[in-house]
Design an enzyme around this catalytic site. Structure first.
Site, PDB file in Angstrom:
ATOM      1  N   ASP A  33       0.859  -1.179   0.000  1.00  0.00           N
ATOM      2  CA  ASP A  33       0.000   0.000   0.000  1.00  0.00           C
ATOM      3  C   ASP A  33       0.901   1.237   0.000  1.00  0.00           C
ATOM      4  O   ASP A  33       2.121   1.144   0.189  1.00  0.00           O
ATOM      5  CB  ASP A  33      -0.893  -0.048   1.245  1.00  0.00           C
ATOM      6  CG  ASP A  33      -1.893   1.082   1.288  1.00  0.00           C
ATOM      7  OD1 ASP A  33      -2.374   1.491   0.200  1.00  0.00           O
ATOM      8  OD2 ASP A  33      -2.198   1.571   2.382  1.00  0.00           O
ATOM      9  N   ASP A  71      -0.566   5.032   0.921  1.00  0.00           N
ATOM     10  CA  ASP A  71      -0.997   5.982   1.942  1.00  0.00           C
ATOM     11  C   ASP A  71      -0.840   5.370   3.334  1.00  0.00           C
ATOM     12  O   ASP A  71      -1.396   4.321   3.628  1.00  0.00           O
ATOM     13  CB  ASP A  71      -2.459   6.373   1.732  1.00  0.00           C
ATOM     14  CG  ASP A  71      -2.701   7.043   0.391  1.00  0.00           C
ATOM     15  OD1 ASP A  71      -1.830   7.830  -0.015  1.00  0.00           O
ATOM     16  OD2 ASP A  71      -3.731   6.772  -0.239  1.00  0.00           O
ATOM     17  N   ASP A 128      -1.346  -0.621   6.096  1.00  0.00           N
ATOM     18  CA  ASP A 128      -1.551  -0.014   7.414  1.00  0.00           C
ATOM     19  C   ASP A 128      -2.970  -0.187   7.920  1.00  0.00           C
ATOM     20  O   ASP A 128      -3.299   0.308   8.994  1.00  0.00           O
ATOM     21  CB  ASP A 128      -1.210   1.483   7.363  1.00  0.00           C
ATOM     22  CG  ASP A 128      -2.222   2.280   6.544  1.00  0.00           C
ATOM     23  OD1 ASP A 128      -2.576   1.834   5.433  1.00  0.00           O
ATOM     24  OD2 ASP A 128      -2.676   3.339   7.012  1.00  0.00           O
TER      25      ASP A 128
END
Length: 258
Positions: free
Chosen positions: A8, A10, A207
């Site tokens: 990922d 962001d 995250d």
């Protein structure tokens, strides 16, 4: 050693306009070890070129557009495969990246009885757009969401994301969207296929427990949760599943021991 890294962006590589500590060194280790990798993002606002240029501006060089898969790309691929009409149309609540990907697969953007309403995060969202989306769905347009993220991590805190807009439209129409992006394992499968690796030979880094980790797990991948985004150790324990590894940031990941 793993055959593919899917990460990922962001909250993992950057937060807003700031690089996460250790991210640059992590990407350099991927290059040095010749480990195939992709950045897989639920961001549907930007194109792979936009993302490449953003990372370059943050000091991460050596990437190509082929190093990225966005939720906009996955959504366009899904709709192309699902659609049976020769000249399909869509009304888009979202940015230029999403519109560009839909154009690339043959869709026209329309406000005249569109076949689909496709919704992503939209920084310029207006009440008029919400009204049109609700009206089109009520008249039979199929309701598609690029991703379910309710919030996005940015420097200084959090901001509303695509899921917030989807929730408003869903409340007004009584209909739920089909969501293409994470945690739908379709995106994970597309990424593994692009890397030329089987999912079980890949590692998903993210995250978010409810998108990155569950999506990677359901695709059969190993998973790494980093604590540089929206998930805290306390929040992690609330889920009925867990990642294979937990690190503070991607800078702490030792590729040789995965």
């Amino acid at each position: 050693m793993v055959k593919g890294i899917i990460s990922d962006m962001d909250g993992v590589i950057y937060r807003g306009k700031q690089l996460v500590p250790g991210a640059k060194d992590f990407v350099q280790r991927l290059h040095d070890s010749k480990t195939p990798f992709l950045f897989l993002t639920n961001n549907a606002e930007q194109t792979p070129l936009d993302l490449k240029l953003k990372l370059a501006s943050l000091g991460i060089d050596g990437l190509t557009e082929g190093n990225f898969i966005t939720a906009a790309m996955a959504t366009a691929t899904f709709l192309k495969n699902q659609n049976q009409k020769q000249h399909a149309t869509a009304y888009v609540v979202g940015g230029g990246g999403l519109m560009s990907e839909l154009y690339n697969v043959g869709f026209s953007i329309s406000e005249s009885n569109p076949d689909y309403v496709v919704v992503a995060k939209c920084s310029t969202l207006s009440y008029e757009q919400l009204k049109k989306a609700v009206r089109f769905i009520d008249h039979g347009a199929k309701f598609i969401g690029t991703n379910p993220d309710m919030i996005d991590p940015v420097e200084g805190g959090l901001e509303p994301a695509a899921g917030t807009i989807l929730a408003a439209i869903s409340a007004a129409t009584g209909k739920k969207p089909y969501i293409v992006g994470k945690p739908n394992s379709l995106m994970m499968m597309l990424a593994a296929r692009k890397l030329g690796a089987h999912p079980e030979d890949c590692v998903m880094i993210g995250d978010r427990m409810d998108t990155d980790i569950v999506g990677g797990m359901e695709a059969g991948m190993k998973t790494i949760l980093v604590l540089s985004g929206v998930t805290t150790p306390e929040l992690m324990t609330e889920f009925p599943y867990k990642p294979d590894y937990v690190f503070n940031t991607v800078g702490d990941i030792d590729l040789a021991n995965l």
